[in-house]
Design a protein around this motif. Structure first.
Motif, PDB file in Angstrom:
ATOM      1  N   ARG A 122       0.731  -1.289  -0.065  1.00 33.49           N
ATOM      2  CA  ARG A 122      -0.063  -0.129  -0.058  1.00 33.49           C
ATOM      3  C   ARG A 122       0.907   1.118  -0.033  1.00 33.49           C
ATOM      4  NH1 ARG A 122      -4.249   1.262   4.612  1.00 33.49           N
ATOM      5  NH2 ARG A 122      -2.507   1.780   5.868  1.00 33.49           N
ATOM      6  N   SER A 123       2.017   1.135   0.707  1.00 37.48           N
ATOM      7  CA  SER A 123       2.966   2.397   0.649  1.00 37.48           C
ATOM      8  C   SER A 123       3.389   2.809  -0.680  1.00 37.48           C
ATOM      9  CB  SER A 123       4.051   1.955   1.564  1.00 37.48           C
ATOM     10  OG  SER A 123       5.044   1.068   1.035  1.00 37.48           O
ATOM     11  N   HIS A 124       3.368   2.039  -1.534  1.00 34.42           N
ATOM     12  CA  HIS A 124       3.666   2.286  -3.148  1.00 34.42           C
ATOM     13  C   HIS A 124       2.354   2.663  -3.842  1.00 34.42           C
ATOM     14  CE1 HIS A 124       7.565   0.812  -2.481  1.00 34.42           C
ATOM     15  NE2 HIS A 124       7.206  -0.205  -1.833  1.00 34.42           N
ATOM     16  N   ARG A 125       1.299   2.721  -3.313  1.00 33.37           N
ATOM     17  CA  ARG A 125      -0.095   3.100  -3.830  1.00 33.37           C
ATOM     18  C   ARG A 125      -0.933   3.891  -3.179  1.00 33.37           C
ATOM     19  NH1 ARG A 125      -2.611  -2.232  -6.759  1.00 33.37           N
ATOM     20  NH2 ARG A 125      -3.542  -0.341  -7.947  1.00 33.37           N
ATOM     21  N   LYS A 126      -0.271   5.017  -2.941  1.00 33.25           N
ATOM     22  CA  LYS A 126      -0.947   5.831  -1.840  1.00 33.25           C
ATOM     23  C   LYS A 126      -1.916   6.639  -2.552  1.00 33.25           C
ATOM     24  CE  LYS A 126       3.246   7.074   0.796  1.00 33.25           C
ATOM     25  NZ  LYS A 126       4.215   8.303   1.095  1.00 33.25           N
ATOM     26  N   SER A 127      -2.078   6.850  -4.001  1.00 33.47           N
ATOM     27  CA  SER A 127      -3.362   7.495  -4.614  1.00 33.47           C
ATOM     28  C   SER A 127      -3.654   6.501  -5.998  1.00 33.47           C
ATOM     29  CB  SER A 127      -2.977   8.756  -4.789  1.00 33.47           C
ATOM     30  OG  SER A 127      -4.077   9.519  -5.691  1.00 33.47           O
ATOM     31  N   SER A 128      -4.911   6.550  -6.098  1.00 29.15           N
ATOM     32  CA  SER A 128      -5.296   5.758  -7.434  1.00 29.15           C
ATOM     33  C   SER A 128      -5.028   6.951  -8.768  1.00 29.15           C
ATOM     34  CB  SER A 128      -6.737   5.588  -7.353  1.00 29.15           C
ATOM     35  OG  SER A 128      -7.645   6.939  -7.158  1.00 29.15           O
ATOM     36  N   ILE A 129      -4.717   8.347  -8.264  1.00 31.89           N
ATOM     37  CA  ILE A 129      -4.494   9.201  -9.629  1.00 31.89           C
ATOM     38  C   ILE A 129      -3.035   9.693  -9.221  1.00 31.89           C
ATOM     39  CG2 ILE A 129      -5.039  11.307 -10.457  1.00 31.89           C
ATOM     40  CD1 ILE A 129      -7.960  10.755  -9.473  1.00 31.89           C
ATOM     41  N   SER A 130      -2.250   9.063 -10.203  1.00 31.35           N
ATOM     42  CA  SER A 130      -0.571   9.433  -9.780  1.00 31.35           C
ATOM     43  C   SER A 130      -0.387  10.704 -10.494  1.00 31.35           C
ATOM     44  CB  SER A 130       0.023   8.157 -10.536  1.00 31.35           C
ATOM     45  OG  SER A 130      -0.196   8.255 -11.729  1.00 31.35           O
ATOM     46  N   ASN A 131       0.666  11.263 -10.013  1.00 26.57           N
ATOM     47  CA  ASN A 131       1.244  12.380 -11.107  1.00 26.57           C
ATOM     48  C   ASN A 131       1.484  12.200 -12.389  1.00 26.57           C
ATOM     49  OD1 ASN A 131       0.985  13.496  -8.435  1.00 26.57           O
ATOM     50  ND2 ASN A 131       3.344  14.153  -8.407  1.00 26.57           N
ATOM     51  N   GLU A 132       1.862  10.851 -12.586  1.00 25.85           N
ATOM     52  CA  GLU A 132       2.214  10.425 -14.095  1.00 25.85           C
ATOM     53  C   GLU A 132       0.842  10.530 -14.933  1.00 25.85           C
ATOM     54  OE1 GLU A 132       5.511   8.583 -11.542  1.00 25.85           O
ATOM     55  OE2 GLU A 132       3.216   8.716 -11.497  1.00 25.85           O
ATOM     56  N   PHE A 133       0.010   9.935 -14.403  1.00 26.64           N
ATOM     57  CA  PHE A 133      -1.639  10.099 -15.101  1.00 26.64           C
ATOM     58  C   PHE A 133      -2.001  11.459 -15.296  1.00 26.64           C
ATOM     59  CE2 PHE A 133      -5.997  10.497 -14.573  1.00 26.64           C
ATOM     60  CZ  PHE A 133      -6.687   9.653 -15.479  1.00 26.64           C
ATOM     61  N   ILE A 134      -1.785  12.435 -14.395  1.00 31.59           N
ATOM     62  CA  ILE A 134      -2.083  13.847 -14.641  1.00 31.59           C
ATOM     63  C   ILE A 134      -1.508  14.253 -15.627  1.00 31.59           C
ATOM     64  CG2 ILE A 134      -2.290  16.050 -13.543  1.00 31.59           C
ATOM     65  CD1 ILE A 134      -2.627  14.856 -10.975  1.00 31.59           C
ATOM     66  N   SER A 135      -0.165  14.049 -15.783  1.00 34.13           N
ATOM     67  CA  SER A 135       0.716  14.486 -16.750  1.00 34.13           C
ATOM     68  C   SER A 135       0.523  14.077 -18.194  1.00 34.13           C
ATOM     69  CB  SER A 135       2.289  14.052 -16.492  1.00 34.13           C
ATOM     70  OG  SER A 135       3.045  13.984 -17.402  1.00 34.13           O
TER      71      SER A 135
END
Length: 280
Positions: free
Chosen positions: A233-246
């Motif tokens: 879970r520590s590696h999946r803090k958010s379902s919306i990553s910064n890479e996704f937004i980019s």
């Protein structure tokens, strides 16, 4: 979530569809099928709003109804989505989304993006730095934003509310699987945590040595699995990553990272964000 509350809400929705923003029972069925997890989240939050519970439920479910309406609208346009190929620089942030549709149109290559009308890049180039950072944050919090806040963000960004709504729905559609995985992971952690507490109690009360050894062995396995899931879970803090937004906005990932870091740093240090107060 209390299943009784869910059933009671469903009963009231079918009894008074228009009160909750629906025009037919078919739309309610579509909402229950497509946005089940979202409705459950709304119910969970409503329980914390003891004074304004009913008002919160009404406004939130009307927002869900709008999601259904937008879905139907997007589905009808999926085969005929075009973008106006020429637009004035002054009009980009002021003219409603429908004004961009004209006879001089071009087909959107990405069928999934057709639901929002036209590429977000149309807006990105016109936004000041503080507005760009706000847009990153709105997308990052897509699963938590409500109708009232969406309207304020739309005004602050200078975007048509319908367009921003469709953009948020697109984000949710693309990240729903990831969000579901995180939800399942949290459920496993919660179940393991309860099981460990029960095993610890059994270990304290067990009399026979063989029973204690068996319980201790089971407890160690649960603890090991719990640590593994915490690490995951520590590696999946958010379902919306910064890479996704980019990728969604077609901007450098570094711009998203720095923009969100700026907002978080100033919020944590309690520095006044005067530039955002002016936007509101």
């Amino acid at each position: 979530m209390d299943s009784k509350n869910y059933i009671e809400l469903v009963r009231r929705m079918y009894a008074h569809p228009r009160l909750y923003g629906f025009f037919s029972e078919d739309e309610i069925s579509e909402a229950l099928s497509r946005y089940r997890s979202r409705i459950e989240t709304i119910l969970d939050r409503a329980e914390k709003e003891s004074i304004t519970r009913e008002a919160y439920l009404l406004s939130s479910m009307r927002f869900v109804a709008k999601s259904v309406h937008r879905h139907y609208y997007s589905s009808n346009l999926s085969e005929n989505a075009y973008v106006y190929s020429h637009f004035s620089e002054d009009a980009v942030l002021e003219v409603p989304a429908d004004a961009f549709f004209d006879r001089n149109r071009r087909r959107i290559q990405d069928a999934d993006t057709s639901g929002i009308g036209f590429s977000p890049q149309v807006f990105i180039g016109k936004l000041a730095p503080e507005r760009r950072r706000l847009l990153y944050l709105v997308i990052k919090c897509a699963w938590d934003i409500d109708e009232e806040l969406l309207g304020k963000c739309s005004y602050a960004l200078g975007m048509p509310e319908q367009y921003l709504f469709n953009l948020i729905e697109l984000v949710k559609r693309r990240t729903e699987a990831s969000r579901s995985q995180i939800h399942q992971l949290n459920e496993k952690l919660n179940i393991l945590w309860i099981r460990m507490r029960v095993l610890e109690l059994r270990l304290d009360t067990a009399i026979a040595k063989s029973d204690r050894e068996e319980v201790r062995s089971c407890l160690e396995r649960c603890r090991k699995r719990y640590r593994q899931l915490l690490e995951k879970r520590s590696h999946r803090k958010s379902s919306i990553s910064n890479e996704f937004i980019s990728d969604l906005l077609n901007v450098p990932k570094g711009s998203v990272d720095s923009g969100l870091y700026y907002l978080r740093k100033n919020a944590q240090s309690r520095k006044p964000l005067a530039e955002y107060q002016e936007l509101g």
